[in-house]
Design an enzyme around this catalytic site. Structure first.
Site, short mmCIF file in Angstrom:
data_model
loop_
_atom_site.label_atom_id
_atom_site.label_comp_id
_atom_site.label_asym_id
_atom_site.label_seq_id
_atom_site.Cartn_x
_atom_site.Cartn_y
_atom_site.Cartn_z
N GLN A 11 0.81 -1.23 0.00
CA GLN A 11 0.00 0.00 0.00
C GLN A 11 0.84 1.28 0.00
O GLN A 11 0.45 2.27 -0.59
CB GLN A 11 -1.03 -0.02 1.12
CG GLN A 11 -0.48 -0.30 2.50
CD GLN A 11 -1.31 0.33 3.58
OE1 GLN A 11 -2.36 0.91 3.31
NE2 GLN A 11 -0.85 0.25 4.82
N ASN A 101 12.59 -10.19 9.02
CA ASN A 101 12.87 -9.32 7.87
C ASN A 101 14.35 -9.17 7.55
O ASN A 101 14.70 -8.83 6.41
CB ASN A 101 12.25 -7.93 8.10
CG ASN A 101 10.75 -7.94 7.79
OD1 ASN A 101 10.30 -8.67 6.93
ND2 ASN A 101 9.98 -7.15 8.52
N ASN A 127 10.08 -1.82 7.73
CA ASN A 127 10.42 -1.84 9.16
C ASN A 127 10.97 -3.18 9.63
O ASN A 127 10.65 -4.20 9.06
CB ASN A 127 9.16 -1.50 9.97
CG ASN A 127 8.95 0.00 10.00
OD1 ASN A 127 9.90 0.77 10.07
ND2 ASN A 127 7.69 0.41 9.94
N ASP A 156 7.99 10.56 10.95
CA ASP A 156 7.96 11.04 12.34
C ASP A 156 8.25 12.54 12.39
O ASP A 156 7.62 13.28 13.16
CB ASP A 156 9.02 10.28 13.16
CG ASP A 156 8.90 8.78 12.97
OD1 ASP A 156 7.82 8.25 13.23
OD2 ASP A 156 9.88 8.16 12.52
N HIS A 184 13.25 4.63 14.46
CA HIS A 184 11.86 4.78 14.00
C HIS A 184 11.03 3.74 14.75
O HIS A 184 10.78 2.64 14.28
CB HIS A 184 11.77 4.55 12.49
CG HIS A 184 10.36 4.47 11.99
ND1 HIS A 184 9.49 5.53 12.03
CD2 HIS A 184 9.66 3.44 11.47
CE1 HIS A 184 8.32 5.16 11.56
NE2 HIS A 184 8.38 3.90 11.20
P1 NAD Z 1 2.13 -3.94 2.76
O1 NAD Z 1 1.91 -5.13 3.63
O2 NAD Z 1 0.99 -3.30 2.06
O3 NAD Z 1 3.23 -4.34 1.66
C1 NAD Z 1 4.36 -5.09 1.98
C2 NAD Z 1 5.12 -5.33 0.71
O4 NAD Z 1 6.29 -6.10 1.03
C3 NAD Z 1 4.31 -6.14 -0.31
O5 NAD Z 1 4.59 -5.66 -1.59
C4 NAD Z 1 4.86 -7.54 -0.11
O6 NAD Z 1 4.73 -8.36 -1.26
C5 NAD Z 1 6.32 -7.23 0.19
N1 NAD Z 1 6.96 -8.38 0.83
C6 NAD Z 1 6.38 -9.31 1.65
N2 NAD Z 1 7.27 -10.27 1.95
C7 NAD Z 1 8.42 -9.93 1.32
C8 NAD Z 1 9.70 -10.56 1.25
N3 NAD Z 1 9.97 -11.70 1.89
N4 NAD Z 1 10.64 -9.95 0.50
C9 NAD Z 1 10.39 -8.79 -0.16
N5 NAD Z 1 9.19 -8.16 -0.13
C10 NAD Z 1 8.23 -8.73 0.62
O7 NAD Z 1 2.93 -2.91 3.65
P2 NAD Z 1 3.06 -1.33 3.45
O8 NAD Z 1 2.00 -0.68 4.24
O9 NAD Z 1 3.23 -1.02 2.03
O10 NAD Z 1 4.41 -1.07 4.25
C11 NAD Z 1 5.65 -1.54 3.71
C12 NAD Z 1 6.73 -1.45 4.77
O11 NAD Z 1 6.99 -0.10 5.07
C13 NAD Z 1 6.35 -2.11 6.10
O12 NAD Z 1 7.49 -2.72 6.65
C14 NAD Z 1 5.94 -0.93 6.95
O13 NAD Z 1 6.09 -1.21 8.33
C15 NAD Z 1 6.95 0.08 6.47
N6 NAD Z 1 6.60 1.47 6.75
C16 NAD Z 1 7.57 2.26 7.24
C17 NAD Z 1 7.30 3.59 7.50
C18 NAD Z 1 8.37 4.48 8.06
O14 NAD Z 1 8.01 5.56 8.51
N7 NAD Z 1 9.64 4.12 8.06
C19 NAD Z 1 6.02 4.11 7.25
C20 NAD Z 1 5.06 3.26 6.71
C21 NAD Z 1 5.35 1.95 6.44
#
Ligand code: NAD
Length: 326
Positions: A11, A101, A127, A156, A184
Site C-alpha cells: 500500500q 525481515n 520496518n 515522524d 523509528h
Molecule cells: P504492505 O503489507 O501493504 O506491503 C508489503 C510489501 O512487502 C508487499 O509488496 C509484499 O509483497 C512485500 N513483501 C512481503 N514479503 C516480502 C519478502 N519476503 N521480500 C520482499 N518483499 C516482501 O505494507 P506497506 O504498508 O506497504 O508497508 C511496507 C513497509 O513499510 C512495512 O514494513 C511498513 O512497516 C513500512 N513502513 C515504514 C514507514 C516508516 O516511517 N519508516 C512508514 C510506513 C510503512
C-alpha cells in the site's frame, strides 16, 4: 534516473509510484526508469500496477517494468527505495519481526552491491527500517559507502512538525530546526528543545510540560493511532515522507533549517559509530548529507536520545550474525 521500489504491490508503494512517475521525487526535468520489485507470489499484481502507470501516460516516465528478479530490477539503479518487508503479524514481538525481515535486507544489500550503479543511493522504509538499513549496508560491503545509506524517519519528522504547528496555531512552514533522533519506533525522540516556531524557541511558545509529555507520546504513538482509525498502517503519509526524504537529500537544505533521516553514525553526539540512527541533517543537494554540528542538548534531550540509541544497540545485537556476513 533509474529507480527500484521494492514491495511494489504494497500500500505504501501504491501511494508512492504515481508520484515518482509524475516527477515529484526527482523534479520536473528528470525522466525516470521505474522498476517495480516484489516477491514471485505477488508479481502478477505488480504487473497490474505497471499497467496503471502506463495508462497514466506520465511524460517523465521513460520506462516502467516489474520483476521478482533482483538482478533485473536493481540493474544500474541510481536509487533503491527499499519498502518491501513482511508486516508485523498478530502476537509478533519486535525482535521476531527483526529476525523475520533481516534476511530480505541481506538480499537487497547484496543486490545493490552486485547490480546497482556506481554512486547508487539507498532509502530504507521497510520496518524496522533503521536495523534493516544496517543489515543491507553491511551486506553491500565497501562498494557502497556509508554516506549512500539512509532509513526513513521523515514521517515522524513530518508528524512532529505538523503537531507543533497545530498546537502553536502556526503554519507547518513556520516550524524549523525540529529533528527526530534515534530509532523509528516508539522510543524515537522528537527534539523540541532546539525547534523554533516563527523564529522563537518552541519551548517559549508552547508549554514545556506539554512538549515533554503529550507531544512526544503523540508523535511516538501516531502510527498506532492511524492503524486503530483506518484499520491499516500509514500509506499516503509514508509516501509523502519518502518523497520529502529523497527531495531533502537531492536539494540544498534551506539556511537555518535541518531535516531528519536515519544515517550511519560517525560517533557524533555519542551515538555508537556504525549504528543507523536518526539525526538532524543538512544536505548540499547532491544526495549526500552531513550531521548538524554543535546542537545543544539539555539533560532531558540527552536522556531521551540515550534510551532510543540503547534500543538500536539491542536491535543490532539481535541481528549480529547477519552483520558478520559482510
Ligand atoms: P504492505 O503489507 O501493504 O506491503 C508489503 C510489501 O512487502 C508487499 O509488496 C509484499 O509483497 C512485500 N513483501 C512481503 N514479503 C516480502 C519478502 N519476503 N521480500 C520482499 N518483499 C516482501 O505494507 P506497506 O504498508 O506497504 O508497508 C511496507 C513497509 O513499510 C512495512 O514494513 C511498513 O512497516 C513500512 N513502513 C515504514 C514507514 C516508516 O516511517 N519508516 C512508514 C510506513 C510503512
Amino acid at each position: 534516473m533509474r529507480v527500484v521500489v521494492t514491495g511494489a504491490t504494497g500500500q505504501v508503494a501504491y501511494a508512492l509510484l504515481p508520484r515518482i512517475a509524475a516527477g515529484e521525487m526527482f523534479g520536473p526535468d528528470t525522466e525516470v526508469d521505474l522498476r517495480l520489485a516484489d516477491i514471485p507470489q505477488v508479481i502478477d499484481k505488480a504487473k497490474g500496477t505497471l499497467m496503471e502507470l502506463e495508462d497514466g501516460a506520465y511524460p517523465l516516465l521513460s520506462r516502467v517494468s516489474a520483476s521478482a528478479d533482483r538482478a533485473e530490477t536493481f540493474k544500474d539503479v541510481d536509487w533503491a527505495l527499499l519498502v518491501g518487508s513482511v508486516p508485523r503479524g498478530p502476537g509478533m514481538e519486535r525482535g521476531d519481526l527483526i529476525r523475520r525481515n533481516g534476511p530480505i535486507f541481506v538480499e537487497d544489500g547484496s543486490a545493490i552491491r552486485d547490480h546497482a550503479a556506481t554512486g547508487a543511493r539507498v532509502a530504507v522504509v521497510g520496518n524496522p527500517c533503521n536495523t534493516n538499513c544496517l543489515i543491507a549496508r553491511h551486506a553491500a560491503g565497501a562498494k557502497v559507502p556509508d554516506e549512500r545509506w539512509s532509513a526513513m524517519t521523515r514521517l515522524d519528522h513530518n508528524r512532529a512538525r505538523a503537531l507543533l504547528a497545530k498546537q502553536a496555531n502556526a503554519r507547518v512552514s513556520d516550524v524549523r530546526k525540529l529533528a527526530i533522533w534515534g530509532n523509528h519506533s516508539a522510543t524515537l525522540y522528537p527534539d523540541f528543545t532546539n525547534a523554533e516556531v516563527n523564529g522563537k524557541p518552541a519551548a517559549s511558545v508552547l508549554d514545556r510540560r506539554w512538549l515533554e509529555g503529550e507531544f512526544i507520546t503523540l508523535v511516538q504513538q501516531r502510527g498506532a493511532a492511524v492503524i486503530a482509525a483506518r484499520g491499516a498502517s500509514s500509506a499516503l503519509s509514508a509516501a509523502q515522507a519518502l518523497i520529502d526524504h529523497v527531495r531533502s537529500l537531492v536539494t540544498p537544505t534551506p539556511k537555518g533549517d535541518c531535516f531528519s533521516a536515519a544515517v550511519v553514525s560517525d560517533g557524533s553526539y555519542g551515538v555508537a559509530k556504525g549504528l543507523v540512527s536518526s539525526f538532524p541533517l543538512h544536505s548540499r543537494g547532491d544526495g549526500g548529507w552531513e550531521i548538524v554540528k554543535g546542537v545543544t542538548l539539555d539533560d532531558f534531550a540527552r536522556a531521551k536520545i540515550a534510551a532510543t540509541v540503547a534500543e538500536l544497540e539491542k536491535e543490532r545485537d539481535i541481528v549480529k550474525d547477519l552483520l558478520a556476513a559482510a
